[in-house]
Motif scaffolding. Sequence first.
Motif, PDB file in Angstrom:
ATOM      1  N   ASP A 169      25.720 -54.169  -9.974  1.00 53.76           N
ATOM      2  CA  ASP A 169      25.125 -55.292  -9.276  1.00 53.76           C
ATOM      3  C   ASP A 169      25.389 -56.527 -10.125  1.00 53.76           C
ATOM      4  OD1 ASP A 169      23.451 -57.285  -8.256  1.00 53.76           O
ATOM      5  OD2 ASP A 169      21.938 -55.838  -7.614  1.00 53.76           O
ATOM      6  N   ASN A 170      26.382 -57.293  -9.748  1.00 56.35           N
ATOM      7  CA  ASN A 170      26.782 -58.447 -10.552  1.00 56.35           C
ATOM      8  C   ASN A 170      25.675 -59.488 -10.665  1.00 56.35           C
ATOM      9  OD1 ASN A 170      29.364 -57.441 -11.103  1.00 56.35           O
ATOM     10  ND2 ASN A 170      30.199 -58.310  -9.222  1.00 56.35           N
ATOM     11  N   ALA A 171      24.906 -59.650  -9.601  1.00 57.19           N
ATOM     12  CA  ALA A 171      23.837 -60.653  -9.615  1.00 57.19           C
ATOM     13  C   ALA A 171      22.755 -60.300 -10.624  1.00 57.19           C
ATOM     14  CB  ALA A 171      23.240 -60.791  -8.227  1.00 57.19           C
ATOM     15  N   LYS A 172      22.571 -59.008 -10.865  1.00 58.53           N
ATOM     16  CA  LYS A 172      21.537 -58.552 -11.790  1.00 58.53           C
ATOM     17  C   LYS A 172      22.108 -58.140 -13.143  1.00 58.53           C
ATOM     18  CE  LYS A 172      18.448 -56.824  -8.155  1.00 58.53           C
ATOM     19  NZ  LYS A 172      17.715 -55.629  -7.637  1.00 58.53           N
ATOM     20  N   ASN A 173      23.425 -58.267 -13.292  1.00 52.70           N
ATOM     21  CA  ASN A 173      24.074 -57.821 -14.540  1.00 52.70           C
ATOM     22  C   ASN A 173      23.660 -56.392 -14.887  1.00 52.70           C
ATOM     23  OD1 ASN A 173      25.514 -60.204 -15.004  1.00 52.70           O
ATOM     24  ND2 ASN A 173      23.841 -61.137 -16.141  1.00 52.70           N
ATOM     25  N   THR A 174      23.670 -55.560 -13.884  1.00 53.57           N
ATOM     26  CA  THR A 174      23.212 -54.179 -14.046  1.00 53.57           C
ATOM     27  C   THR A 174      24.290 -53.211 -13.590  1.00 53.57           C
ATOM     28  OG1 THR A 174      20.904 -54.824 -13.738  1.00 53.57           O
ATOM     29  CG2 THR A 174      21.442 -52.514 -13.389  1.00 53.57           C
ATOM     30  N   VAL A 175      24.438 -52.133 -14.338  1.00 56.82           N
ATOM     31  CA  VAL A 175      25.382 -51.084 -13.996  1.00 56.82           C
ATOM     32  C   VAL A 175      24.610 -49.779 -13.832  1.00 56.82           C
ATOM     33  CG1 VAL A 175      25.924 -50.497 -16.405  1.00 56.82           C
ATOM     34  CG2 VAL A 175      27.593 -50.025 -14.608  1.00 56.82           C
ATOM     35  N   TYR A 176      25.081 -48.967 -12.893  1.00 53.27           N
ATOM     36  CA  TYR A 176      24.433 -47.704 -12.587  1.00 53.27           C
ATOM     37  C   TYR A 176      25.436 -46.558 -12.739  1.00 53.27           C
ATOM     38  CZ  TYR A 176      21.386 -51.074 -10.238  1.00 53.27           C
ATOM     39  OH  TYR A 176      20.587 -52.158  -9.953  1.00 53.27           O
ATOM     40  N   LEU A 177      24.912 -45.393 -13.035  1.00 54.43           N
ATOM     41  CA  LEU A 177      25.741 -44.195 -13.068  1.00 54.43           C
ATOM     42  C   LEU A 177      24.972 -43.090 -12.349  1.00 54.43           C
ATOM     43  CD1 LEU A 177      28.442 -42.996 -14.139  1.00 54.43           C
ATOM     44  CD2 LEU A 177      27.110 -42.067 -16.056  1.00 54.43           C
ATOM     45  N   GLN A 178      25.487 -42.679 -11.215  1.00 56.96           N
ATOM     46  CA  GLN A 178      24.895 -41.557 -10.483  1.00 56.96           C
ATOM     47  C   GLN A 178      25.680 -40.307 -10.858  1.00 56.96           C
ATOM     48  OE1 GLN A 178      22.157 -41.344  -8.577  1.00 56.96           O
ATOM     49  NE2 GLN A 178      22.544 -39.146  -8.412  1.00 56.96           N
ATOM     50  N   MET A 179      24.966 -39.332 -11.381  1.00 57.26           N
ATOM     51  CA  MET A 179      25.598 -38.108 -11.860  1.00 57.26           C
ATOM     52  C   MET A 179      25.143 -36.940 -10.998  1.00 57.26           C
ATOM     53  SD  MET A 179      25.120 -38.751 -15.959  1.00 57.26           S
ATOM     54  CE  MET A 179      23.339 -38.795 -15.863  1.00 57.26           C
ATOM     55  N   ASN A 180      26.088 -36.330 -10.307  1.00 56.08           N
ATOM     56  CA  ASN A 180      25.815 -35.184  -9.448  1.00 56.08           C
ATOM     57  C   ASN A 180      26.524 -33.948  -9.978  1.00 56.08           C
ATOM     58  OD1 ASN A 180      24.367 -36.900  -7.685  1.00 56.08           O
ATOM     59  ND2 ASN A 180      26.230 -37.377  -6.534  1.00 56.08           N
ATOM     60  N   SER A 181      26.102 -32.800  -9.500  1.00 56.76           N
ATOM     61  CA  SER A 181      26.722 -31.526  -9.896  1.00 56.76           C
ATOM     62  C   SER A 181      26.844 -31.433 -11.411  1.00 56.76           C
ATOM     63  CB  SER A 181      28.092 -31.380  -9.240  1.00 56.76           C
ATOM     64  OG  SER A 181      27.996 -31.444  -7.833  1.00 56.76           O
ATOM     65  N   LEU A 182      25.776 -31.726 -12.086  1.00 54.73           N
ATOM     66  CA  LEU A 182      25.807 -31.766 -13.541  1.00 54.73           C
ATOM     67  C   LEU A 182      26.051 -30.386 -14.136  1.00 54.73           C
ATOM     68  CD1 LEU A 182      22.963 -34.342 -14.044  1.00 54.73           C
ATOM     69  CD2 LEU A 182      25.238 -34.524 -15.069  1.00 54.73           C
ATOM     70  N   LYS A 183      26.760 -30.392 -15.254  1.00 51.37           N
ATOM     71  CA  LYS A 183      27.124 -29.170 -15.963  1.00 51.37           C
ATOM     72  C   LYS A 183      26.537 -29.225 -17.382  1.00 51.37           C
ATOM     73  CE  LYS A 183      31.603 -29.122 -13.578  1.00 51.37           C
ATOM     74  NZ  LYS A 183      33.086 -29.101 -13.762  1.00 51.37           N
ATOM     75  N   PRO A 184      26.342 -28.075 -17.997  1.00 52.00           N
ATOM     76  CA  PRO A 184      25.840 -28.085 -19.380  1.00 52.00           C
ATOM     77  C   PRO A 184      26.718 -28.916 -20.319  1.00 52.00           C
ATOM     78  CG  PRO A 184      25.639 -25.898 -18.457  1.00 52.00           C
ATOM     79  CD  PRO A 184      26.389 -26.718 -17.442  1.00 52.00           C
ATOM     80  N   GLU A 185      28.005 -28.949 -20.064  1.00 55.31           N
ATOM     81  CA  GLU A 185      28.893 -29.727 -20.925  1.00 55.31           C
ATOM     82  C   GLU A 185      28.749 -31.229 -20.740  1.00 55.31           C
ATOM     83  OE1 GLU A 185      29.717 -27.184 -18.906  1.00 55.31           O
ATOM     84  OE2 GLU A 185      31.683 -27.520 -17.940  1.00 55.31           O
ATOM     85  N   ASP A 186      27.957 -31.655 -19.776  1.00 51.14           N
ATOM     86  CA  ASP A 186      27.653 -33.086 -19.636  1.00 51.14           C
ATOM     87  C   ASP A 186      26.523 -33.519 -20.575  1.00 51.14           C
ATOM     88  OD1 ASP A 186      28.100 -32.675 -16.106  1.00 51.14           O
ATOM     89  OD2 ASP A 186      29.506 -33.608 -17.510  1.00 51.14           O
ATOM     90  N   THR A 187      25.915 -32.559 -21.252  1.00 49.05           N
ATOM     91  CA  THR A 187      24.840 -32.872 -22.185  1.00 49.05           C
ATOM     92  C   THR A 187      25.355 -33.759 -23.305  1.00 49.05           C
ATOM     93  OG1 THR A 187      23.638 -30.827 -21.720  1.00 49.05           O
ATOM     94  CG2 THR A 187      23.215 -31.893 -23.839  1.00 49.05           C
ATOM     95  N   ALA A 188      24.690 -34.898 -23.486  1.00 50.93           N
ATOM     96  CA  ALA A 188      25.114 -35.874 -24.498  1.00 50.93           C
ATOM     97  C   ALA A 188      24.137 -37.038 -24.498  1.00 50.93           C
ATOM     98  CB  ALA A 188      26.527 -36.380 -24.202  1.00 50.93           C
ATOM     99  N   VAL A 189      24.304 -37.907 -25.474  1.00 50.03           N
ATOM    100  CA  VAL A 189      23.644 -39.208 -25.436  1.00 50.03           C
ATOM    101  C   VAL A 189      24.585 -40.161 -24.704  1.00 50.03           C
ATOM    102  CG1 VAL A 189      22.692 -41.125 -26.749  1.00 50.03           C
ATOM    103  CG2 VAL A 189      22.397 -38.767 -27.577  1.00 50.03           C
ATOM    104  N   TYR A 190      24.078 -40.812 -23.693  1.00 49.42           N
ATOM    105  CA  TYR A 190      24.879 -41.724 -22.877  1.00 49.42           C
ATOM    106  C   TYR A 190      24.572 -43.164 -23.284  1.00 49.42           C
ATOM    107  CZ  TYR A 190      26.478 -37.972 -19.873  1.00 49.42           C
ATOM    108  OH  TYR A 190      27.092 -36.838 -19.400  1.00 49.42           O
ATOM    109  N   TYR A 191      25.642 -43.907 -23.524  1.00 47.68           N
ATOM    110  CA  TYR A 191      25.536 -45.294 -23.974  1.00 47.68           C
ATOM    111  C   TYR A 191      26.149 -46.231 -22.940  1.00 47.68           C
ATOM    112  CZ  TYR A 191      24.662 -43.282 -28.597  1.00 47.68           C
ATOM    113  OH  TYR A 191      24.157 -42.588 -29.659  1.00 47.68           O
TER     114      TYR A 191
END
Length: 120
Positions: free
Chosen positions: A72-94
């Motif tokens: 959302d450029n007006a809000k200077n906000t970024v989103y990440l929708q994560m579906n079908s998550l796997k154990p290997e997606d485990t991490a700290v997200y920055y």
Amino acid sequence: QVQLVESGGGLVQAGGSLGLSCAASGSILSISAMGWYRQAPGKQRELVAQIVSGGSTNYADSVRGRFTISRDNAKNTVYLQMNSLKPEDTAVYYCNAIGVAVALRPFASWGQGTQVTVSS
């Protein structure tokens, strides 16, 4: 100075979904790109997804088709929708943002990180 504040993350079972958001604030003139990186224990930080001001996106092969980045450029906000998550997606997200601040100073800022844990 530009600050990034992340929210979301948490614990989910494999196959589940989570959403992350990141809002940028401060003396921002423009943001050229925002993205998400992740770092698992013992591994290097890696790009997950990135979106540029024009709307083009780039995904890591490991998440393409499962994760969706939006902005959302007006809000200077970024989103990440994560579906079908796997154990290997485990991490700290920055969250990361690149742009120009007041006095035409370029910036590259990072969020504090948010933990995503996917149980099997």
